[in-house]
Structures are given as structure tokens and as C-alpha cells.
Design a protein around this motif. Structure first.
Motif, PDB file in Angstrom:
ATOM      1  N   ASP A  51       0.830  -1.210   0.000  1.00 37.02           N
ATOM      2  CA  ASP A  51       0.000   0.000   0.000  1.00 37.02           C
ATOM      3  C   ASP A  51       0.859   1.253   0.000  1.00 37.02           C
ATOM      4  O   ASP A  51       0.565   2.226  -0.696  1.00 37.02           O
ATOM      5  N   LYS A  52       1.930   1.224   0.775  1.00 37.71           N
ATOM      6  CA  LYS A  52       2.800   2.400   0.852  1.00 37.71           C
ATOM      7  C   LYS A  52       3.517   2.647  -0.473  1.00 37.71           C
ATOM      8  O   LYS A  52       3.713   3.795  -0.872  1.00 37.71           O
ATOM      9  N   THR A  53       3.892   1.577  -1.153  1.00 33.15           N
ATOM     10  CA  THR A  53       4.536   1.730  -2.458  1.00 33.15           C
ATOM     11  C   THR A  53       3.580   2.391  -3.451  1.00 33.15           C
ATOM     12  O   THR A  53       3.971   3.302  -4.200  1.00 33.15           O
ATOM     13  N   LEU A  54       2.333   1.961  -3.453  1.00 33.90           N
ATOM     14  CA  LEU A  54       1.336   2.544  -4.351  1.00 33.90           C
ATOM     15  C   LEU A  54       1.109   4.018  -4.036  1.00 33.90           C
ATOM     16  O   LEU A  54       1.063   4.870  -4.940  1.00 33.90           O
ATOM     17  N   LEU A  55       0.996   4.364  -2.758  1.00 36.95           N
ATOM     18  CA  LEU A  55       0.802   5.758  -2.356  1.00 36.95           C
ATOM     19  C   LEU A  55       1.979   6.622  -2.793  1.00 36.95           C
ATOM     20  O   LEU A  55       1.804   7.752  -3.250  1.00 36.95           O
ATOM     21  N   GLU A  56       3.180   6.066  -2.650  1.00 37.55           N
ATOM     22  CA  GLU A  56       4.368   6.843  -3.015  1.00 37.55           C
ATOM     23  C   GLU A  56       4.452   7.067  -4.522  1.00 37.55           C
ATOM     24  O   GLU A  56       4.814   8.146  -4.980  1.00 37.55           O
ATOM     25  N   LEU A  57       4.119   6.061  -5.311  1.00 33.67           N
ATOM     26  CA  LEU A  57       4.109   6.231  -6.766  1.00 33.67           C
ATOM     27  C   LEU A  57       3.138   7.335  -7.166  1.00 33.67           C
ATOM     28  O   LEU A  57       3.438   8.169  -8.026  1.00 33.67           O
ATOM     29  N   LYS A  58       1.974   7.354  -6.527  1.00 34.31           N
ATOM     30  CA  LYS A  58       0.990   8.400  -6.815  1.00 34.31           C
ATOM     31  C   LYS A  58       1.506   9.763  -6.385  1.00 34.31           C
ATOM     32  O   LYS A  58       1.300  10.770  -7.075  1.00 34.31           O
ATOM     33  N   ALA A  59       2.177   9.820  -5.226  1.00 32.95           N
ATOM     34  CA  ALA A  59       2.709  11.091  -4.723  1.00 32.95           C
ATOM     35  C   ALA A  59       3.741  11.673  -5.672  1.00 32.95           C
ATOM     36  O   ALA A  59       3.876  12.891  -5.793  1.00 32.95           O
ATOM     37  N   GLN A  60       4.483  10.788  -6.370  1.00 35.75           N
ATOM     38  CA  GLN A  60       5.491  11.243  -7.330  1.00 35.75           C
ATOM     39  C   GLN A  60       4.907  11.465  -8.719  1.00 35.75           C
ATOM     40  O   GLN A  60       5.636  11.725  -9.667  1.00 35.75           O
ATOM     41  N   LYS A  61       3.532  11.336  -8.809  1.00 35.73           N
ATOM     42  CA  LYS A  61       2.834  11.545 -10.079  1.00 35.73           C
ATOM     43  C   LYS A  61       3.304  10.562 -11.152  1.00 35.73           C
ATOM     44  O   LYS A  61       3.342  10.879 -12.341  1.00 35.73           O
ATOM     45  N   ILE A  62       3.696   9.362 -10.705  1.00 31.51           N
ATOM     46  CA  ILE A  62       4.037   8.298 -11.646  1.00 31.51           C
ATOM     47  C   ILE A  62       2.745   7.580 -12.011  1.00 31.51           C
ATOM     48  O   ILE A  62       2.017   7.124 -11.128  1.00 31.51           O
ATOM     49  N   PRO A  63       2.411   7.482 -13.303  1.00 30.94           N
ATOM     50  CA  PRO A  63       1.156   6.834 -13.696  1.00 30.94           C
ATOM     51  C   PRO A  63       1.101   5.389 -13.196  1.00 30.94           C
ATOM     52  O   PRO A  63       2.010   4.606 -13.455  1.00 30.94           O
ATOM     53  N   VAL A  64       0.052   5.061 -12.484  1.00 30.89           N
ATOM     54  CA  VAL A  64      -0.091   3.696 -11.985  1.00 30.89           C
ATOM     55  C   VAL A  64      -1.207   2.954 -12.697  1.00 30.89           C
ATOM     56  O   VAL A  64      -1.298   1.734 -12.625  1.00 30.89           O
ATOM     57  N   GLY A  65      -2.088   3.705 -13.404  1.00 31.15           N
ATOM     58  CA  GLY A  65      -3.150   3.082 -14.179  1.00 31.15           C
ATOM     59  C   GLY A  65      -3.924   2.076 -13.355  1.00 31.15           C
ATOM     60  O   GLY A  65      -4.383   2.357 -12.253  1.00 31.15           O
ATOM     61  N   SER A  66      -4.011   0.871 -13.891  1.00 31.19           N
ATOM     62  CA  SER A  66      -4.740  -0.188 -13.188  1.00 31.19           C
ATOM     63  C   SER A  66      -3.775  -1.143 -12.493  1.00 31.19           C
ATOM     64  O   SER A  66      -4.053  -2.329 -12.344  1.00 31.19           O
ATOM     65  N   LEU A  67      -2.622  -0.633 -12.090  1.00 29.42           N
ATOM     66  CA  LEU A  67      -1.612  -1.455 -11.428  1.00 29.42           C
ATOM     67  C   LEU A  67      -2.215  -2.133 -10.204  1.00 29.42           C
ATOM     68  O   LEU A  67      -2.751  -1.474  -9.317  1.00 29.42           O
ATOM     69  N   SER A  68      -2.129  -3.448 -10.157  1.00 30.34           N
ATOM     70  CA  SER A  68      -2.762  -4.203  -9.071  1.00 30.34           C
ATOM     71  C   SER A  68      -1.800  -4.424  -7.919  1.00 30.34           C
ATOM     72  O   SER A  68      -0.578  -4.282  -8.059  1.00 30.34           O
ATOM     73  N   ARG A  69      -2.357  -4.832  -6.785  1.00 28.83           N
ATOM     74  CA  ARG A  69      -1.529  -5.168  -5.624  1.00 28.83           C
ATOM     75  C   ARG A  69      -0.636  -6.364  -5.946  1.00 28.83           C
ATOM     76  O   ARG A  69       0.494  -6.445  -5.454  1.00 28.83           O
ATOM     77  N   CYS A  70      -1.137  -7.280  -6.756  1.00 31.80           N
ATOM     78  CA  CYS A  70      -0.310  -8.425  -7.142  1.00 31.80           C
ATOM     79  C   CYS A  70       0.927  -7.978  -7.929  1.00 31.80           C
ATOM     80  O   CYS A  70       2.035  -8.483  -7.731  1.00 31.80           O
ATOM     81  N   GLU A  71       0.751  -7.015  -8.839  1.00 31.46           N
ATOM     82  CA  GLU A  71       1.881  -6.525  -9.637  1.00 31.46           C
ATOM     83  C   GLU A  71       2.881  -5.775  -8.769  1.00 31.46           C
ATOM     84  O   GLU A  71       4.095  -5.911  -8.936  1.00 31.46           O
ATOM     85  N   LEU A  72       2.376  -4.968  -7.831  1.00 33.20           N
ATOM     86  CA  LEU A  72       3.269  -4.274  -6.903  1.00 33.20           C
ATOM     87  C   LEU A  72       4.028  -5.269  -6.034  1.00 33.20           C
ATOM     88  O   LEU A  72       5.229  -5.115  -5.787  1.00 33.20           O
ATOM     89  N   PHE A  73       3.328  -6.297  -5.580  1.00 32.70           N
ATOM     90  CA  PHE A  73       3.949  -7.317  -4.744  1.00 32.70           C
ATOM     91  C   PHE A  73       5.052  -8.043  -5.515  1.00 32.70           C
ATOM     92  O   PHE A  73       6.144  -8.287  -4.985  1.00 32.70           O
ATOM     93  N   GLU A  74       4.802  -8.346  -6.789  1.00 31.47           N
ATOM     94  CA  GLU A  74       5.831  -9.038  -7.568  1.00 31.47           C
ATOM     95  C   GLU A  74       7.058  -8.153  -7.767  1.00 31.47           C
ATOM     96  O   GLU A  74       8.189  -8.649  -7.763  1.00 31.47           O
ATOM     97  N   LYS A  75       6.847  -6.846  -7.920  1.00 31.14           N
ATOM     98  CA  LYS A  75       7.997  -5.932  -8.039  1.00 31.14           C
ATOM     99  C   LYS A  75       8.838  -5.955  -6.764  1.00 31.14           C
ATOM    100  O   LYS A  75      10.078  -5.977  -6.809  1.00 31.14           O
ATOM    101  N   LEU A  76       8.178  -5.992  -5.608  1.00 31.86           N
ATOM    102  CA  LEU A  76       8.907  -6.071  -4.344  1.00 31.86           C
ATOM    103  C   LEU A  76       9.636  -7.407  -4.224  1.00 31.86           C
ATOM    104  O   LEU A  76      10.773  -7.462  -3.734  1.00 31.86           O
ATOM    105  N   LEU A  77       9.024  -8.485  -4.675  1.00 34.77           N
ATOM    106  CA  LEU A  77       9.702  -9.782  -4.679  1.00 34.77           C
ATOM    107  C   LEU A  77      10.970  -9.740  -5.516  1.00 34.77           C
ATOM    108  O   LEU A  77      12.025 -10.254  -5.118  1.00 34.77           O
ATOM    109  N   GLU A  78      10.879  -9.119  -6.683  1.00 39.25           N
ATOM    110  CA  GLU A  78      12.052  -9.022  -7.559  1.00 39.25           C
ATOM    111  C   GLU A  78      13.171  -8.228  -6.894  1.00 39.25           C
ATOM    112  O   GLU A  78      14.340  -8.632  -6.933  1.00 39.25           O
ATOM    113  N   ASP A  79      12.818  -7.096  -6.284  1.00 37.24           N
ATOM    114  CA  ASP A  79      13.832  -6.277  -5.610  1.00 37.24           C
ATOM    115  C   ASP A  79      14.545  -7.067  -4.522  1.00 37.24           C
ATOM    116  O   ASP A  79      15.772  -6.994  -4.363  1.00 37.24           O
ATOM    117  N   LYS A  80      13.785  -7.822  -3.756  1.00 35.84           N
ATOM    118  CA  LYS A  80      14.386  -8.620  -2.680  1.00 35.84           C
ATOM    119  C   LYS A  80      15.267  -9.727  -3.248  1.00 35.84           C
ATOM    120  O   LYS A  80      16.314 -10.045  -2.686  1.00 35.84           O
TER     121      LYS A  80
END
Length: 458
Positions: A51-80
């Protein structure tokens, strides 16, 4: 001393905090086990991180479109996974490098928001020490991720034919629009630092050196109190370097000529004057501390620099000399003077800057209303990396109106897009391969996600 655009430092740091939040919280995961939704190696992802990652992307005016929680979660998995494998492959980041980078970011954040107290309130930390401990882990994980990604894509190259095929594959109706762009050239005049000012700095460094050698004073304390290298000040001027480290030639030449326990005499680099204390030699690596003092020009020298650049501008405006020839003859910027003063994007080396996306807002203010061939009024420029004031004038060599991307006109941009795509594909191949060997645990609703990669190892 690291350079980061001060306008974006806070956003970067906040983004790091959300992307890397789970690493610092991993140490306390037993207290928050109910919030754990994923584990990669030793790194934990909490439900709140998504949730915090999504809020931060919006705060930086980065288009998130229909980005789902699953897609955000997979990005965090990749980073780790990248950070985890960096440790396995000995691509670790020295604590001194993390501290230096972190200090640069924190200094920029303080400058942006006004005070450390404001930052502590934002992050809900009791004091600066607690905040630094928290932020250290975030920065370190992010650095590990970057190191691993760089290691993977370093050898990825692209041919002109691949660029052409990439462009041809874009449907004509989907070609992006390039905003208004400008090609900018710059002339810089650096105020002269007098021999007297330089000698004062040399004498002061010699006094510090003598105090340490003869009286047993602490080099660490003197670096904390007096160095102009703010990135290393809090660590007593500490760096761990080898011959491949990105330090200027003069610094490495002195460092690698010293014996363990020795303190160098003052020497000069483009950043100022230094002394080095070589603390320990570890094979090809040196653990050292340094103190940097930057001689400051007098007010009179600054005024002389302003007069000089006003004179240069007058000759250009009167047609006595071209801007490019004036840059070659008079500019103090070594990187641009032999190229007519033309500025290039540091990442892509593209000489065209999209006006509405310029990070350097001071430069934007200078060029926004200039016509082709017009020369700006002299402006004071402050280099945060070198901690120096200079004067500059700029001109717009050429304006490029907004247009649909064109292969010939926008080749460099298309090449970079094609290269980024190829590098992304290489990273995805790597992720798919490494998932098989890494410890990965996914819990709760996220086990139902449709991932790009086989995180569930089915």
C-alpha cells in the motif's frame, strides 16, 4: 562526494523508504508476523509495504493506471531477490559507501524540507540516530539491488539493426509524442582562488596533520568537525577503496603510494585540498580517512568572474565571436568547452532536453524563454558536488517542437528505449532462473496472484 539533484532527493529517499521498508522491519518481523506476506532469502515483505509503495508512486505523479496489488507485490519480490543474490555473489556494498550515499540524501532532504525535525516527524523517529539506523538498511538493500541489476545488464549491447526492428514493431498509431526540446550550450567562468587562499587551506591541513602525528589528536574527530566532504563527515572521513573505485586520479595515486598508518601531506584535486590517513591495507583494498578543505574565493574574485562573463556575453551578442568559439576559448567547464559548450544528459548522452522534464529547474528558468541563438544573462551557479560557486551564460542552439517520434530525428531516444527493453528482458530471464534456487515464501491472498514468474514454484 556524490551529486544528486536536490529537487528530487526527498522523493527518491521517500521512494526508497517504501520500497525498502520491509528490510528494516525484517529485524522485527517476530513482532509483526501477522503482517508478513512474503519472504525472499532473509528479506521480508509486509502487507503494508504494498500500500505504501502505491501511495508513493501516486505522490510522485508516476502513472499507476490499473496497477494491481499483485503486480506491486511481484515488483517487491524481484527487488528482494536481486538484493539476496547480490549477497550470495559477493556484490556487497561497503558500509562507508552506504553511509556516504545516505548522508548525501539526508542532507538534501533537510535542505528540501527545512530541518531534521521535520524529517523525524515524517518518519516517526525519536532522534537522528534512530532515523539513520533505520535508513541505513533501506539504502543498503537498494544499493544491493542496483549492484546486482548492473552486474546482470553490464554486457548487454544493442545493434543499429535491433534499434530499427524495435522502432518498426511500434504500431504507427502508438508512436509516442516527444515534447518541446532544446539543445543547450553553456559557458562557465570559475572565480579565481588566490594563492593566499590556497595557502591558508594547506597550512590548516598541515596543522591538523601535525596535531595528529605529534600530539595524538584524533583524525576521526577532525574529519567530523572540519572536512568539507559532508558525505563522509559523520564517519570521520572514512572510505574503503580499490583501484577501480570512482575516485579522481590524484586521490588514488596518493592513497596507493602510502604505507599503512601514514598521513599524507596536503595535495590538490579538482575538489580542493586533502590529507589522507591510511588506516589499513586489506589486499587490494584500502581503508582510509581523509579531510577535504575547499578554498573559497573572495567576494572580489566572484565579482571579477561576473565581469568576465559579462564581457564574454557582450562579445557574443555583438557578433565578435560565436558562442562555440567563446566556450572553447574561455569556458572553465572542461567537460563541455571543446564541444561548443553543449550540454548532454548524463545518463543517455543525448544533447536534447525535454523542457517540461528538466531536473535542473535553475537551468530551465534560464532557457525557457530564450529563442534560438539568444544568450541568457549571467547567472550564479552552485555545484553541490564540488561546493563551488561559478557564473554561467547559456544559449539555445536549436529548438525542437513537440512531434511524433521519428526514427531519424529521435534515434538516440529510440536506441535507449530499445536497450532498456533488451536489458529488462535479460533481467526477467535472470529472475526466472534464480527463483528456482532461492528460498521464497508467499502467504495469504497473494498465493492466488497470477505472476509473470513462478514465485510459487508450482
Amino acid at each position: 562526494m556524490k551529486f544528486l539533484n536536490k529537487k528530487t532527493l526527498l522523493a527518491i529517499a521517500m521512494s526508497l523508504s517504501f520500497v525498502g521498508l520491509s528490510q528494516s522491519q525484517a529485524q522485527n518481523h517476530k513482532r509483526k508476523i501477522d503482517g508478513v506476506v512474503g519472504v525472499v532469502g532473509k528479506y521480508v515483505i509486509l502487507d503494508s509495504d504494498i500500500d505504501k509503495t502505491l501511495l508513493e508512486l501516486k505522490a510522485q505523479k508516476i502513472p499507476v493506471g490499473s496497477l494491481s496489488r499483485c503486480e506491486l507485490f511481484e515488483k517487491l519480490l524481484e527487488d528482494k531477490l536481486f538484493a539476496h543474490q547480490a549477497l550470495q555473489d559477493s556484490l556487497d556494498v561497503p558500509d562507508a559507501e552506504v553511509n556516504s550515499f545516505m548522508t548525501d540524501q539526508i542532507n538534501g532532504m533537510v535542505e528540501q524540507v527545512g530541518s531534521m525535525e521535520s524529517i523525524l516527524a515524517f518518519y516517526n523517529k525519536k532522534n537522528e540516530e534512530e532515523f539513520r539506523e533505520y535508513f541505513f538498511e533501506i539504502v543498503k538493500q537498494n544499493k544491493l539491488t542496483q549492484n546486482m541489476q548492473k552486474h546482470i545488464v553490464d554486457k548487454v549491447t544493442i545493434t543499429p539493426e535491433e534499434v530499427r526492428q524495435f522502432y518498426k514493431a511500434i504500431p504507427e498509431g502508438e508512436l509516442p509524442t516527444i515534447g518541446d526540446e532544446v539543445e543547450i550550450a553553456e559557458i562557465v567562468v570559475r572565480p579565481e582562488v588566490s594563492k593566499e587562499q590556497k595557502q591558508k587551506v594547506i597550512d590548516r591541513l598541515n596543522e591538523m596533520r601535525t596535531d595528529v602525528l605529534d600530539n595524538g589528536a584524533s583524525f576521526f574527530s577532525k574529519a567530523v568537525l572540519f572536512t568539507d566532504d559532508k558525505g563522509s563527515a559523520t564517519n570521520g572521513g572514512f572510505y574503503s577503496i580499490n583501484k577501480r573505485s570512482p575516485f579522481v586520479k590524484e586521490f588514488k595515486e596518493v592513497a596507493f603510494s602510502m604505507a599503512e598508518g601514514e598521513i599524507s601531506k596536503p595535495f590538490e584535486t579538482e575538489f580542493g585540498f586533502h590529507i589522507i590517513y591510511l588506516e589499513k591495507i586489506r589486499g587490494q583494498n584500502l581503508d582510509l580517512r581523509h579531510i577535504l578543505l575547499v578554498p573559497k574565493p573572495t567576494d572580489e574574485a566572484l565579482e571579477e568572474a561576473k565581469k568576465k562573463i559579462e564581457s564574454i556575453r557582450e562579445k557574443i551578442v555583438n557578433g565578435e565571436i560565436s558562442f562555440a568559439d567563446a566556450a572553447a576559448a574561455s569556458s572553465d567547464d572542461k567537460e563541455t568547452k571543446q564541444n561548443g559548450g553543449i550540454l548532454k544528459h548524463p545518463m543517455t548522452m543525448d544533447p536534447r532536453f525535454e523542457l517540461n522534464n528538466m531536473d535542473d529547474r535553475e537551468l530551465y528558468q534560464l532557457v525557457a524563454n530564450l529563442n534560438e541563438g539568444e544568450v541568457s544573462q549571467p547567472a550564479l551557479k552552485y555545484d553541490y558536488r564540488k561546493q563551488e560557486k561559478t557564473y554561467r551564460i547559456v544559449t539555445v542552439n536549436k529548438k525542437y517542437p513537440a512531434h511524433t517520434m521519428d526514427f531519424a530525428e529521435d534515434y538516440m531516444k529510440i536506441k535507449n528505449l530499445a536497450l532498456n527493453k533488451k536489458q529488462g528482458e535479460e533481467l526477467q530471464k535472470w529472475v526466472a532462473k534464480k527463483i528456482k534456487d532461492a528460498y521464497i515464501n508467499i502467504q495469504g491472498e497473494f498465493r492466488e496472484c497470477e505472476f509473470r514468474n513462478n514465485w510459487l514454484k508450482k
